[in-house]
Design a protein around this motif. Structure first.
Motif, mmCIF file in Angstrom:
data_model
loop_
_atom_site.group_PDB
_atom_site.id
_atom_site.type_symbol
_atom_site.label_atom_id
_atom_site.label_comp_id
_atom_site.label_asym_id
_atom_site.label_seq_id
_atom_site.Cartn_x
_atom_site.Cartn_y
_atom_site.Cartn_z
ATOM 1 N N ILE A 11 -7.540 31.726 -30.504
ATOM 2 C CA ILE A 11 -7.729 33.065 -29.921
ATOM 3 C C ILE A 11 -6.942 33.068 -28.609
ATOM 4 N N PRO A 12 -5.671 33.447 -28.631
ATOM 5 C CA PRO A 12 -4.811 33.251 -27.466
ATOM 6 C C PRO A 12 -5.112 34.146 -26.273
ATOM 7 N N GLU A 13 -5.785 35.263 -26.472
ATOM 8 C CA GLU A 13 -5.997 36.200 -25.372
ATOM 9 C C GLU A 13 -7.344 35.898 -24.686
ATOM 10 N N ALA A 14 -7.308 35.722 -23.357
ATOM 11 C CA ALA A 14 -8.489 35.253 -22.627
ATOM 12 C C ALA A 14 -9.677 36.192 -22.767
ATOM 13 N N ASN A 15 -9.462 37.490 -22.657
ATOM 14 C CA ASN A 15 -10.578 38.428 -22.756
ATOM 15 C C ASN A 15 -11.141 38.486 -24.172
ATOM 16 N N ALA A 16 -10.291 38.257 -25.175
ATOM 17 C CA ALA A 16 -10.792 38.197 -26.551
ATOM 18 C C ALA A 16 -11.689 36.980 -26.745
ATOM 19 N N ARG A 17 -11.350 35.873 -26.084
ATOM 20 C CA ARG A 17 -12.219 34.696 -26.174
ATOM 21 C C ARG A 17 -13.582 34.993 -25.550
ATOM 22 N N ILE A 18 -13.581 35.656 -24.400
ATOM 23 C CA ILE A 18 -14.847 36.001 -23.745
ATOM 24 C C ILE A 18 -15.670 36.927 -24.634
ATOM 25 N N ALA A 19 -15.023 37.918 -25.240
ATOM 26 C CA ALA A 19 -15.735 38.861 -26.109
ATOM 27 C C ALA A 19 -16.351 38.126 -27.298
ATOM 28 N N ASP A 36 -19.026 29.408 -29.961
ATOM 29 C CA ASP A 36 -19.984 28.722 -29.085
ATOM 30 C C ASP A 36 -19.329 28.146 -27.840
ATOM 31 N N TRP A 37 -18.001 28.104 -27.825
ATOM 32 C CA TRP A 37 -17.278 27.362 -26.778
ATOM 33 C C TRP A 37 -15.921 28.028 -26.654
ATOM 34 N N ILE A 38 -15.505 28.366 -25.434
ATOM 35 C CA ILE A 38 -14.164 28.904 -25.237
ATOM 36 C C ILE A 38 -13.431 28.102 -24.173
ATOM 37 N N GLU A 39 -12.176 27.889 -24.423
ATOM 38 C CA GLU A 39 -11.297 27.262 -23.448
ATOM 39 C C GLU A 39 -10.760 28.331 -22.492
ATOM 40 N N ALA A 40 -10.562 27.961 -21.245
ATOM 41 C CA ALA A 40 -9.882 28.784 -20.239
ATOM 42 C C ALA A 40 -10.349 30.236 -20.227
ATOM 43 N N PRO A 41 -11.610 30.509 -19.866
ATOM 44 C CA PRO A 41 -12.036 31.906 -19.737
ATOM 45 C C PRO A 41 -11.287 32.596 -18.610
ATOM 46 N N ALA A 42 -11.074 33.894 -18.740
ATOM 47 C CA ALA A 42 -10.427 34.648 -17.663
ATOM 48 C C ALA A 42 -11.247 34.487 -16.391
#
Length: 530
Positions: free
Chosen positions: A235-243, A251-257
């Motif tokens: 999921i390359p886009e930071a805000n998409a990972r947060i969403a 359950d886990w995201i790398e490099a949140p915005a």
């Protein structure tokens, strides 16, 4: 409905049937799943999630501690030593009783087969993409041989006390996987391929996900995984990972915005940060024809023209200023003559000495990525630097924006290669974990495309100090030479030093046991879900 949303909904629909098992879903920063042949692409994020958990090296990282830099531990070799009569020769004693996930034995023949895969272009199993990655990370490998079924010798081009720190990047795949796929590496990546690690691959869906399962036959019972399964999702886009995290889809995201971290913390998500050996720089292209960076004054000037403290504030404190390859409080930082910080007057003066100013402003293109392993928030960060250089020193920067893997390939190219699209600097984040990495990036023997010295940087004093610490066995002599070598990296900079990342991650409170080591890599065997 876009492809990503559709895939997430499909994943959610599958959850009830999987409820009896623990499934950890990780959102990576990569735009695609790393290659699954046993030497993953997508930089060290590929190694973090689809390298070490599945495929192992003779030497492994110890990722169980947070209080010091990650060290080495025995892996598929239970011990190793330099040959007493030749410091270039390293003898590795292989572990007994290890098998690949497909049941075939790991032995000296498998080691030689894999080394041929990386270092012997006329071998039937030679894999050019994997070979390019491995040769760049272990450029000193000159030859190798089988001593007996449990022992191999690897000879380096020069004596190198730090070679085990290069051996850690040479991973091993079952030769049977290659045969099963009809000797086609593209098919090996979808079989899936067999390694020796604590997890095995069960499904590969390019651009969507790779599924791993615990390998109950792992050779080290004390390190068997607690999780049943892991799903790796690009999921390359930071805000998409947060969403996705907020919606319970991962359950886990790398490099949140960075601007999303306070609200995530308020909502009960766990935020982990920590110092680790990592730097976010620009690589100067010194070797390109007519490059302005051939002049050391230009390279120094830019290091005085950027506002690192303001950038750290912009990143919500998830980084710290970088004024050298190592952090300034590192005992090996040394005492360089230049102490970089925001000093526009000094930057402009150096540029003027080099022939640049209002009538002839310095201008150049930089190749940057949209996302990627360790790249933090590359687009807004690079835009910040663009404005900082313009305001402080009237330097005009433009960007060539590409995918992370394209940028990595460019970093292993010759300085005038078409793949660079004329770029005179690259924004590639990189490790600063040990002397072997320093040698890879800065030794004049490792100029790209052979090694990682993309800058084509040559400094005789640095090479002399590197030679000393490579050949010495005296810890005090090695430490003194390391400090002197780093001083040259500051005073004669091959890079624009920007920040050191603090490695932020965000996780569901259900994730337990995670250790954030001082390393690029993580130990997934320690993690569980509640």
């Amino acid at each position: 409905m876009n492809r990503f949303t559709g895939f997430l909904l499909a994943s959610l629909a599958a959850v009830p049937a999987e409820a009896a098992e623990s499934l950890l879903r990780i959102a990576m920063t990569a735009a695609d799943t790393p290659t699954a042949t046993g030497m993953p692409n997508n930089g060290f994020e590929g190694m973090r999630f689809l390298g070490y958990p599945v495929f192992e090296g003779l030497v492994l990282w110890d990722l169980t501690r947070t209080d010091r830099l990650a060290g080495l531990r025995p892996g598929l070799a239970e011990r190793w030593e330099q040959a007493p009569d030749d410091k270039r020769v390293w003898i590795f004693h292989l572990r007994q009783g290890v098998a690949f996930h497909d049941g075939t034995p790991f032995d000296a023949d498998a080691v030689i087969w894999n080394l041929d895969r990386y270092f012997k272009p006329d071998a039937k199993q030679y894999e050019p993409p994997a070979a390019g990655i491995t040769r760049a990370r272990a450029p000193l490998v000159e030859s190798y041989r089988k001593i007996d079924d449990r022992t191999v010798a690897i000879t380096t081009a020069v004596p190198a006390s730090y070679f085990p720190y290069m051996a850690v990047y040479i991973l091993f795949t079952s030769p049977a996987s290659f045969e099963k796929a009809g000797r086609d590496w593209a098919r090996v990546g979808t079989l899936p391929a067999a390694g020796t690690g604590p997890f095995r691959i069960t499904r590969v869906a390019p651009r969507e996900a790779v599924d791993l399962a615990r390998h109950d036959g792992y050779w080290d019972p004390a390190r068997r995984a607690k999780l049943d399964r892991v799903r790796l999702m690009p999921i390359p886009e930071a805000n998409a990972r947060i969403a996705a995290l907020r919606a319970g889809q991962v359950d886990w995201i790398e490099a949140p915005a960075p601007d999303g971290i306070p609200s995530l913390r308020q909502a009960g998500f766990a935020i982990t940060t920590g110092s680790y050996p990592h730097i976010w720089p620009w690589f100067y292209n010194i070797g390109a024809p007519n490059s302005p960076f051939r002049d050391v004054r230009v390279r120094q000037a830019l290091n005085y023209c950027i506002d690192r403290d303001a950038l750290v504030g912009f990143l919500n404190g998830t980084a710290e200023p970088s004024v050298g390859w190592l952090k300034k409080d590192d005992p090996n930082f040394g005492a360089p003559q230049h102490r970089y910080g925001l000093d526009p007057a000094k930057g402009r003066a150096l540029l003027k000495e080099a022939g640049y100013g209002p009538g002839r402003p310095l201008a150049f293109p930089v190749m940057v990525s949209t996302s990627g392993s360790g790249q933090m928030q590359p687009l807004p960060m690079n835009e910040f630097l663009q404005e900082s250089l313009k305001q402080n020193c009237e330097v005009n920067v433009t960007f060539n924006v590409v995918e992370w893997q394209v940028l990595l390939t460019a970093g292993r190219s010759a300085p005038d290669a078409p793949a660079l699209q004329g770029a005179l600097a690259l924004n590639v984040s990189s490790p600063s974990s040990d002397v072997s990495v320093m040698a890879r990036y800065f030794s004049s023997a490792n100029l790209s495309p052979k090694g990682f010295n993309f800058a084509q940087w040559k400094d005789e004093a640095f090479d002399d100090r590197l030679r000393t610490l490579s050949e010495s066995t005296d810890p005090r002599e090695i430490a003194a030479a390391t400090r002197a070598a780093h001083e040259r990296l500051v005073d004669n900079p091959p890079w624009l030093y920007v920040v050191h990342d603090l490695n932020p991650r965000a996780m569901s409170p259900r994730v337990k046991g995670f250790v954030s080591p001082q390393s690029w890599f993580v130990d997934l065997t320690l993690v569980s879900l509640q």
